[in-house]
Enzyme design. Structure first.
Site, PDB file in Angstrom:
ATOM      1  N   ARG A 233     -11.430  -0.410  -6.648  1.00 19.07           N
ATOM      2  CA  ARG A 233     -11.779   0.594  -5.902  1.00 19.07           C
ATOM      3  C   ARG A 233     -11.619   1.606  -6.126  1.00 19.07           C
ATOM      4  NH1 ARG A 233      -8.108  -4.220  -2.422  1.00 19.07           N
ATOM      5  NH2 ARG A 233      -9.880  -5.762  -2.941  1.00 19.07           N
TER       6      ARG A 233
ATOM      7  N   ASP B 226       0.734  -1.183  -0.001  1.00 16.74           N
ATOM      8  CA  ASP B 226       0.239  -0.052   0.483  1.00 16.74           C
ATOM      9  C   ASP B 226       1.067   1.705   0.314  1.00 16.74           C
ATOM     10  OD1 ASP B 226      -2.501  -1.642   0.363  1.00 16.74           O
ATOM     11  OD2 ASP B 226      -2.264  -1.428   2.486  1.00 16.74           O
TER      12      ASP B 226
END
Length: 528
Positions: free
Chosen positions: A244, A162
Site C-alpha cells: 500500500r 491510522d
C-alpha cells in the site's frame, strides 16, 4: 521483514513527457507560521488549500489545547493556525465541547470544520500513539509533525490504527514535511499511515516520510469505495513497508519524485478502475513496486522516467498483475496542474535532504538542490494562479448526474456539500449520494435508515430529487429539516419532492419502510 531481491534494473523505463513547467511557487510556511500558505498538486485545485492563513495563531503543547483552540473559535470555519510543540498523547488529550468543534478523547479530531492549520514549531511536535482524524472537513493543512505508533489493537487504541486518516466528504487537505511511522504490521496492532476513504478529494502529501509499517496507506476502503480521487504524492520517502504505497481503488492519483525503498511485498497498487500517473520516481531494493495486486479488478497506470534499481517482479496470475519487468503505460492520465520534476537520478538525495519533520521545511528548487521555503511575497503570483485553476470551475459546475435533465433547473446544492446518515451498508457511502454519479449509491444497513446533505452555513432549499439506483425498493419516506427535526414532506419511492422553502444546515431523507433494499444514487437539492 525478509525481502527477496534478485534483479538489478538501473535503466530509466517508461514513456516520455511530463506536464508543462511552472516557476516553483509553493508558498511554504516560515518558521513562525506567519506566511500565507497555499498547497501545490491536487490540493492546489478546487479553489486551493490555504488552511488557517489569515486567522489567529495560537500555541498548543497538549492535545486538549489543540481541541480547545478549535472549540474557542467563533464558528466552524473561522481560520486558525495552531502551532504545536512537544509530545501529544492520550495522557494530555481530552474531549472538548463547543459550537465550533466536535472532538474526541482518543485522537486529534478535525471533524465538521474548515480553514485550519496544525504545524509543529520550536523543538518539534510528536503525536505519540495518537492519530489525526479528518472527517467531513475541508481546507486543512498539517505540517512539520511526527505521528508514530498509532494502534488499532492492543493499548492504547487511536484512530482505527491510522496515523492520519480522512473520511466522509473531505476536501482540500495538504500534509507536508511530516513523518508517519509505525513499528510493525497489522499483527502488531497497526493499520495504515495515510488513509483516505468515503468521498475524499483534492489531497497532497509532500516532503514526508512513511516508514516501518505493514501498510503505507489506501485510497478507498473497498472495491466499491471508488469515489476518492485527485490525490498527489511528491518528494516523499516510503521505507520498509509491506504494501500500500498506496493502494488505489478508483479515482486518479499522481506520484512524482518519490523515493521508494524496501517495499517488501508490493508498492503502488492500482485496482478497481483506478488510474495512477507515475512520473520520475526512484524505486530501490523492492518487490512488485507497481501493478494490480490481490484482486482481479484491474487498475491502470501511465509511467514516465522512473528508475527501477534492484527491483524484483512476480509472475502474472489471476489476482496478480505486476507492471514489470517491462514497465509500460496502460492508460493516459491528464493532470490539471503544471509541475517541474527533479531529474529521477537525484530523487534519493533530494528527498533525503527535504522530506520529513524537523528538516527545516526545505524544498526542491526543481533542479535537484534543496532550498529554503520561499516567502509569501515571492510566491503571491503563483498562489493566485493556482487558486484560479480551471479545475475549480469544472468541479463547481459538474453535472449532477446522468438523470439531471429530469431534475429541477438551477444549481444542485448537494455538489460540494457534506453528507452523513444513520448507517450505511457495506460497500456503500454517504458521499455517493452527491457525487454526480448514478452508478454509485448509498444503502442503509437494514430496511430503513436516513441520509443527509449538510452545509457549513444556513442554505435555502425548497426542492429535492431522490434518484434511486437500479433494483432499489424505497417504500415510504419523510423529508426532514435535519437541523430541527421538522417534517417537510412525506411520500413513497423516489423522485422530485417539493416543500415550502426552508433555511437549514441539513436536509435529511428518512426511509421509514421498504419492500427490498433501498438504494439512493443521488440526493439532489435545489433552492427553487
Amino acid at each position: 521483514m525478509k525481502r527477496s531481491v534478485a534483479l538489478r534494473l538501473s535503466a530509466v523505463l517508461g514513456v516520455a513527457g511530463v506536464a508543462g513547467a511552472i516557476t516553483f511557487g509553493v508558498p511554504l510556511l516560515q518558521a513562525n507560521a506567519d506566511a500565507v500558505l497555499a498547497a501545490d498538486g491536487f490540493a492546489g485545485q478546487n479553489g486551493g488549500t490555504t488552511g488557517g492563513s489569515g486567522g489567529t495563531t495560537v500555541k498548543a503543547t497538549t492535545g486538549t489545547q489543540i481541541h480547545e483552540a478549535l472549540c474557542n473559535r467563533a464558528a466552524v470555519d473561522t481560520p486558525i493556525i495552531i502551532e504545536v510543540e512537544g509530545t501529544i498523547n492520550h495522557g494530555n488529550t481530552t474531549k472538548v465541547s463547543g459550537d465550533s468543534c466536535n472532538t474526541a478523547a482518543d485522537r486529534i479530531e478535525l471533524k465538521e470544520i474548515s480553514n485550519v492549520t496544525i504545524v509543529g514549531v520550536g523543538a518539534g511536535a510528536t503525536f505519540d500513539q495518537l492519530g489525526i482524524h479528518i472527517r467531513d472537513s475541508s481546507n486543512i493543512i498539517i505540517r512539520n509533525v511526527t505521528v508514530q505508533n498509532v494502534k488499532k489493537s492492543g493499548s492504547p487504541l487511536s484512530n482505527g490504527g491510522d496515523a492520519i486518516s480522512m473520511e466522509s466528504t473531505v476536501r482540500n487537505v495538504w500534509v507536508d514535511h511530516s513523518t508517519l511511522v509505525a513499528s510493525g504490521g497489522e499483527s502488531a496492532g497497526y493499520d495504515g499511515l495515510f488513509d483516505m476513504k468515503d468521498d475524499t478529494e483534492y489531497v497532497t502529501l509532500s516532503y514526508s516520510i512513511l516508514r516501518n509499517s505493514g501498510r503505507g496507506g489506501l485510497i478507498g476502503s473497498s472495491e466499491t469505495d471508488t469515489g476518492n480521487t485527485n490525490i498527489t504524492f511528491h518528494h516523499n520517502k516510503y521505507e520498509n513497508l509491506d504494501s500500500r504505497a498506496p493502494l488505489l481503488r478508483g479515482g486518479v492519483a499522481h506520484m512524482y519524485n518519490n523515493h521508494y525503498f524496501s517495499l517488501n511485498e508490493s508498492g503502488i497498487n492500482s485496482r478497481a478502475g483506478a488510474k495512477a500517473r507515475v512520473d520520475s520516481n526512484y524505486f530501490e531494493d523492492s518487490k512488485d513496486v507497481l501493478g494490480t495486486f490481490y484482486t482481479d479488478a484491474a487498475g491502470y497506470w501511465q509511467v514516465s522516467n522512473n528508475i527501477f534499481d534492484n527491483v524484483t517482479w512476480s509472475a502474472v496470475g489471476t489476482e496478480n498483475n505486476p507492471a514489470g519487468p517491462d514497465v509500460t503505460s496502460t492508460t493516459t492520465v491528464s493532470i490539471p496542474y503544471a509541475f517541474t520534476p527533479d531529474s529521477t537520478s537525484c530523487v534519493p538525495s533530494i528527498v533525503a535532504a527535504t522530506a520529513g519533520a524537523g528538516t527545516g521545511l526545505k524544498v526542491s528548487d526543481g533542479k535537484c538542490s534543496a532550498t529554503a521555503a520561499p516567502t509569501a511575497t515571492a510566491t503571491a503570483t503563483a498562489t493566485a494562479t493556482a487558486t484560479a485553476s480551471p479545475s475549480a470551475t469544472a468541479s463547481a459546475t459538474a453535472t449532477p448526474s446522468p438523470t439531471a435533465t429530469a431534475s429541477p433547473s438551477g444549481t444542485n446544492l448537494s455538489i460540494g456539500a457534506g453528507a452523513d446518515g444513520s448507517s450505511k451498508a457495506s460497500g456503500t457511502s454517504y458521499g455517493n449520494v452527491k457525487d454526480g454519479k448514478a452508478a454509485t449509491f448509498w444503502s442503509p444497513n437494514g430496511a430503513t435508515g436516513d441520509v443527509s446533505i449538510k452545509w457549513p452555513a444556513a442554505t435555502t432549499v425548497s426542492r429535492a430529487v431522490v434518484v434511486e439506483a437500479s433494483g432499489s425498493a424505497i417504500g415510504s419516506y419523510q423529508l426532514l429539516n435535519g437541523a430541527t427535526g421538522a417534517v417537510l414532506a412525506s411520500g413513497t419511492g423516489g423522485g422530485t419532492i417539493t416543500f415550502p422553502a426552508v433555511s437549514t444546515t441539513k436536509l435529511t431523507f428518512k426511509i421509514t419502510s421498504s419492500t427490498g433494499t433501498p438504494k439512493v444514487a443521488e440526493f439532489q437539492t435545489y433552492a427553487s
